[in-house]
Design a protein around this motif. Structure first.
Motif, short mmCIF file in Angstrom:
data_model
loop_
_atom_site.label_atom_id
_atom_site.label_comp_id
_atom_site.label_asym_id
_atom_site.label_seq_id
_atom_site.Cartn_x
_atom_site.Cartn_y
_atom_site.Cartn_z
N PRO A 123 95.26 -11.54 -15.35
CA PRO A 123 95.10 -10.35 -14.50
C PRO A 123 95.29 -10.72 -13.03
N ALA A 157 103.55 -0.48 -13.15
CA ALA A 157 102.83 0.39 -14.10
C ALA A 157 103.04 -0.11 -15.53
N ASN A 211 102.69 -3.07 -16.54
CA ASN A 211 101.81 -4.20 -16.86
C ASN A 211 100.35 -3.86 -16.51
N PRO A 212 99.51 -3.62 -17.52
CA PRO A 212 98.13 -3.19 -17.25
C PRO A 212 97.27 -4.26 -16.57
N LYS A 213 97.79 -5.51 -16.53
CA LYS A 213 97.00 -6.59 -15.89
C LYS A 213 97.20 -6.64 -14.38
N LYS A 231 96.78 -4.89 -10.92
CA LYS A 231 95.97 -3.78 -10.40
C LYS A 231 95.98 -3.78 -8.87
#
Ligand code: AHR
Length: 322
Positions: A159, A186, A188-190, A192
């Motif tokens: 992350p 967007a 890649n959910p890791k 932020k």
């Protein structure tokens, strides 16, 4: 002396000769362009101004140059003054995207063609300008995002918390670079984005905002995405003053590709710069000449740009033109 047929004839001949003599002189009359520049906020802008001034000199174009100091009202004033001076072509790099309809209509009513350079405007009537010459800022944002996706993959897909230094609020490069980057990450959910704030494209503001990010987020920050190199360079100072290593403790992705960014990359303090080409002068002069000659021009002219990661910085540095 009374007017005789002979004197009338003499006047007519003299008038005809004056006409014949005037034609070549008129044909040689240099084109006058009124150009309203955003300001002198960055290394990129300095290179852009130099390119425009040099290209005008080379093309024997009379350039009336006005620096707006990042203020839209100064650009509106400059455009009105160019209209009053009856310049042949008006060109400008709009500091923000909206609020141009009225002044552009005044230019159109005065039959003075307008060329946009570098930044776009949002207008309901596209006939208010003849051409827009500049980069694809959305694509630049996407390139920054793609580089980061690739970096994340190579580093075990951990992350990553990102802080974003935006350009001038309401400007095309700030909006587009933000959107292009967001669209790509967007996927890649890791990845932020923790904080996103304007640094107005300047080193001083970039440093100030990065200091605030470091204060509130501390060591949670893994990545800085800066909408231009100058803000990244300002942020590098803030990161070092906080006792961290820019380029290592915090990965830095920025846009422009100016020499300052290459110098930072060669010192290992910046990881990648996405090129935004400021050398728009020659294309602007050619387009203005074509417009003044009544020739058709493309509504949108884009420029070729690359991506320069730190690994290629030393090799590429000697070739950089700005
Ligand atoms: O409009 C281009 C942007 O404006 C450049 O990326 C930035 O450095 C400048 O201030």
């Amino acid at each position: 002396m009374p007017f005789t047929r002979r004197t009338l004839l003499g006047v007519a001949v003299a008038a005809a000769m004056a006409c014949v003599a005037a034609t070549p002189a008129q044909a040689a009359k240099p084109l006058t362009i009124g150009f309203s520049q955003v300001g002198a906020e960055s290394e990129w802008r300095t290179a852009n101004t130099a390119s425009i001034k040099a290209a005008a000199r080379q093309a024997n174009i009379n350039l009336k140059f006005a620096d707006a100091q990042q203020q839209q009202q100064n650009q509106v004033k400059a455009i009105r003054s160019f209209i009053a001076q009856r310049v042949d072509v008006i060109a400008f790099s709009p500091v923000v995207e909206t609020g141009w309809e009225t002044v552009l209509r005044e230019a159109k009513n005065a039959k003075i063609p307008v060329i946009l350079t570098d930044r776009a405007v949002k207008v309901s009537d596209p006939s208010l300008y003849v051409s827009f010459i500049g980069s694809d800022f959305v694509e630049e944002g996407r390139r920054a995002g793609r580089w980061l996706l690739d970096y994340a993959k190579k580093n075990g897909d951990k992350p990553l918390n990102i802080v974003e230094l935006q350009g001038t609020v309401g400007s095309a490069p700030a909006t587009d670079r933000k959107n292009g980057f967001a669209e790509v990450i967007a996927g890649n959910p890791k990845l932020k984005v923790l904080r996103s704030q304007t640094g107005d494209f300047t080193r001083a503001k970039g440093k100030e905002v990065m200091e605030a990010f470091l204060k509130s987020e501390g060591k949670n920050i893994n990545v800085l995405y800066a909408h231009n190199d100058d803000m990244a360079i300002g942020a590098i100072q803030a990161i070092e003053e906080a006792g961290l290593k820019p380029g290592k403790d915090i990965v830095i992705v920025s846009i422009d590709g100016v020499r300052g960014a290459f110098e930072a990359m060669m010192k290992g303090k910046l990881n990648v710069t996405i090129e935004c080409n400021p050398l728009l002068g020659p294309t602007l002069m050619q387009t203005a000449q074509a417009v003044a000659a009544g020739q058709p021009v493309a509504k949108r002219i884009t420029v070729q740009e690359g991506v320069f990661p730190a690994e290629v910085a030393a090799k590429e540095f000697p070739n950089r033109k700005y």
